[in-house]
Design an enzyme around this catalytic site. Structure first.
Site, PDB file in Angstrom:
ATOM      1  CB  CYS A 182     -13.540  14.070 -15.327  1.00  0.00           C
ATOM      2  SG  CYS A 182     -12.849  14.708 -16.870  1.00  0.00           S
TER       3      CYS A 182
ATOM      4  CG  HIS B 125      -8.284  41.412  -6.578  1.00  0.00           C
ATOM      5  ND1 HIS B 125      -8.126  41.270  -5.227  1.00  0.00           N
ATOM      6  CD2 HIS B 125      -8.538  40.170  -7.071  1.00  0.00           C
ATOM      7  CE1 HIS B 125      -8.271  39.991  -4.912  1.00  0.00           C
ATOM      8  NE2 HIS B 125      -8.522  39.302  -6.007  1.00  0.00           N
TER       9      HIS B 125
END
Length: 653
Positions: free
Chosen positions: A32, A574
């Site tokens: 929200c 990564h």
């Protein structure tokens, strides 16, 4: 999104996924304005205490069967984007999430939550009307506005704009309710138009006896043709009924005539129910609510006001405070004054005072300052969630101090007869809504001053007896050590991690040329934002386990893997820079979350040439994301990497 920020959010997402019980425990995720909302299969698997200490998180709580993590406006959007990507839930809407969460609620919780949702959806319009009402009231009292034709005309238009929104609020409520309960919103608008039709006697005029009311006789029932101006409860009920009628007729009417007949029947049956059943019942409920509130002010007096303002913020904890909008709207429609608004406003600012009190007690703590200052600023604009869940509830005694301050502010509201002429906004912007009668603006300031000072002082006083957290405890590790010293009990439910040896070695995880982290062509890695480590320019598209351990998380995009060694050392490998944008293309994972792996085991394969052709750097950093304070990282110098030792975690001397 900036690459540096994304790398930081990836680390946050990895940690959150682990702390909520892993991907398999996540049923849905959305956000929200300020909160990342996660529905879990089992809330008990979430480590709420640890989540509080996640980077950038301002607090966490469970409400409506959602784990809600407060990040703040704007930031939550970016965190959600990365978290949802990682957990393959990017396309889930807040409505979808509520549907998942609602399945875990009891019927009463579902009803109250649904009513709250109705007002959340139309709150921007209510806020606009409220602020315009306040602005019109302020300007109307200025002599310069009264004396100047242009200013008077502008203020008149402002007044018309604000009152028009409130005049048609039942229509907006019917629309939002119909939409919320699964009907077509346009049919909610149609019912709202019927409620406010000019063919009906105005409800306010009818109540005053200044218009003649026509009565129809349908099925032996006397039906008065009176409009539903101010009928917020009726609009809520009709929105629900219209939605259910729409769903019913859409299923039952044959497809060949559905387009014409279904909305016809929904509107016709809805209108009949409006005037014969829903309208009278809704008016009775509205009258009951208003009479109860008025009774409270007349019979409970100062005690009733103090109790409401002292406890109101506890309702916010449940996430159901938006339902007050319906009560305020009905109160305004029936009496023209809203005494709940200033009561809620002083309750809010009192929690801000509690935040300041906690800040003063922990002024040396960097983390406390980072939490308290933004939280207090949010309070000034009527948003208390960061303050409540980031500080006051978390440390317990500030919430008590804030509630006492709110009660003191409520007493001032009572004795000064303070009220508002609108609703929807509080604290600083809320002063525009204060009823100017009887020095309303001055009384508004006094009430808030008393509340904030009360919350501040009570928090300081209570803190002397209840505050057990030392000022130096910026890190969660310090709290854990303190708890260990106090009771010596092991908190972990899993088997303990073996003690890290004097030197823990990590071997080559990719074949290629090893380089220092500072040489990676990415600021996040080069500046060691996520942690120190080593990198390799690969010669082949394979990544291996650098030690024995466990796979904590494989990104859905397969461009990164989180790994924990046998001794608990956490590592992020990564593959490439910004390769998350490939969405898993050219990557193949050979392990999954939770797998136990051996040193040298193949983790991920990737098509190095295709990734380069797509324009991405294929450098592979290996980052040590969470080294203990008593450990340091030693990496081997640049050179060829294969199966040799490339890094070691050693004890500081």
């Amino acid at each position: 999104m900036d690459a540096n920020k994304r790398q930081r959010y990836e680390k946050i997402s990895i940690e959150l996924t682990k702390l909520v019980g892993g991907k398999e425990n996540i049923q849905g995720v959305a956000h929200c304005a300020t909160r990342l909302r996660i529905v879990l299969k089992d809330n008990d698997k979430a480590d709420l205490k640890a989540i509080e200490d996640v980077d950038l998180a301002k607090g966490v709580f469970v409400a409506g069967d959602q784990v809600q993590i407060i990040f703040g406006a704007g930031l939550v959007n970016d965190v959600y984007e990365v978290f949802a990507d990682q957990n393959n839930m990017k396309n889930m809407s807040l409505s979808d999430l509520k549907t998942v969460a609602n399945k875990k609620m009891n019927p009463l919780q579902r009803i109250i939550k649904a009513l709250s949702d109705v007002f959340v959806d139309i709150m921007p319009g209510i806020l606009a009307a409220a602020l315009l009402t306040g602005l019109s009231g302020v300007l109307g009292n200025l002599e310069v506005v009264q004396a100047n034709d242009t200013l008077f005309g502008i203020n008149r238009l402002i007044n018309i704009s604000s009152s028009a929104i409130f005049d048609f609020l039942p229509l907006a409520v019917a629309y939002s309710a119909c939409k919320r309960f699964g009907g077509r919103p346009i049919l909610g608008i149609v019912i709202g138009c019927i409620m406010l039709s000019g063919s009906l006697a105005n409800a306010y005029s009818a109540a005053q006896g200044t218009v003649d009311v026509t009565t129809l006789h349908i099925f032996g029932l006397g039906v008065e043709l009176v409009g539903f101006q101010g009928g917020i409860i009726v609009a809520l009920l009709m929105g629900f009924v219209t939605a259910k009628l729409d769903i019913f007729f859409e299923k039952k009417v044959p497809e060949v005539i559905r387009l014409l007949v279904s909305p016809l029947l929904t509107t016709l049956v809805g209108a009949l129910l409006l005037f014969t059943v829903i309208g009278p019942v809704g008016r009775g409920l509205s009258s009951g609510i208003t009479n109860a509130l008025v009774w409270m002010t007349q019979n409970l007096g100062a005690v009733g006001y103090a109790a409401f303002s002292g406890l109101q913020q506890l309702v916010v904890i449940t996430g159901l405070h938006h339902i007050f909008g319906a009560i305020e709207a009905q109160l305004l429609a029936d009496t023209g004054r809203n005494f709940l608004n200033p009561l809620m406003s002083v309750a809010i600012i009192a929690q801000g005072g509690a935040v300041l009190g906690y800040l003063i007690r922990h002024k040396k703590s960097v983390k406390t300052r980072e939490l308290c200052i933004p939280s207090f600023i949010s309070v000034l604009f009527g948003i208390t969630e960061p303050a409540l869940f980031g500080i006051n509830l978390r440390y317990r005694f500030p919430i008590i101090g804030g509630c006492i301050g709110g009660a003191l502010g409520g007493l001032v509201v009572y004795f000064t007869d303070l009220a508002a002429v609108g609703f929807g906004t509080t604290v600083l912007p809320g002063i525009a809504l204060a009823d100017p009668a009887g020095n309303g603006y001055v009384n508004y300031v006094i009430a808030h001053a008393v509340a904030i000072c009360g919350g501040f002082l009570m928090t300081l006083i209570l803190g002397r007896f209840m505050d057990q957290i030392p000022d130096e405890a910026d890190a969660p590790k310090a709290e854990a050590v303190s708890a260990e010293q106090n009771d010596g009990q092991a908190e972990a439910e899993e088997a303990p991690v073996p003690e890290i040896p004097e030197k823990e070695e990590f071997f080559g995880y990719a074949k290629g040329q090893a380089i220092a982290m500072e040489e990676v062509n990415d600021e996040t890695f080069a500046n060691k934002v996520l942690g120190d480590g080593i990198a390799v320019i690969p010669e082949e598209g394979r990544v291996y386990a650098p030690a024995d351990g466990t796979i904590m998380s494989i990104f859905d995009t397969k461009h990164a893997v989180c790994f924990a060694s046998t001794y608990g050392t956490e590592i992020l490998i990564h593959i490439g820079v910004d390769t998350v944008n490939l969405q898993g293309k050219y990557f193949t994972a050979h392990v999954k979350d939770g797998d136990h792996v051996k040193k040298g085991q193949l983790l991920i394969e990737f098509d190095q040439e295709q990734i380069k052709k797509a324009g991405y750097d294929t450098v592979i950093p290996m980052i040590f994301t969470d080294l203990p304070d008593d450990r340091k990282l030693e990496v081997s110098g640049p050179g060829a990497m294969d199966r040799n030792v490339t890094a070691a975690v050693v004890r500081k001397r």
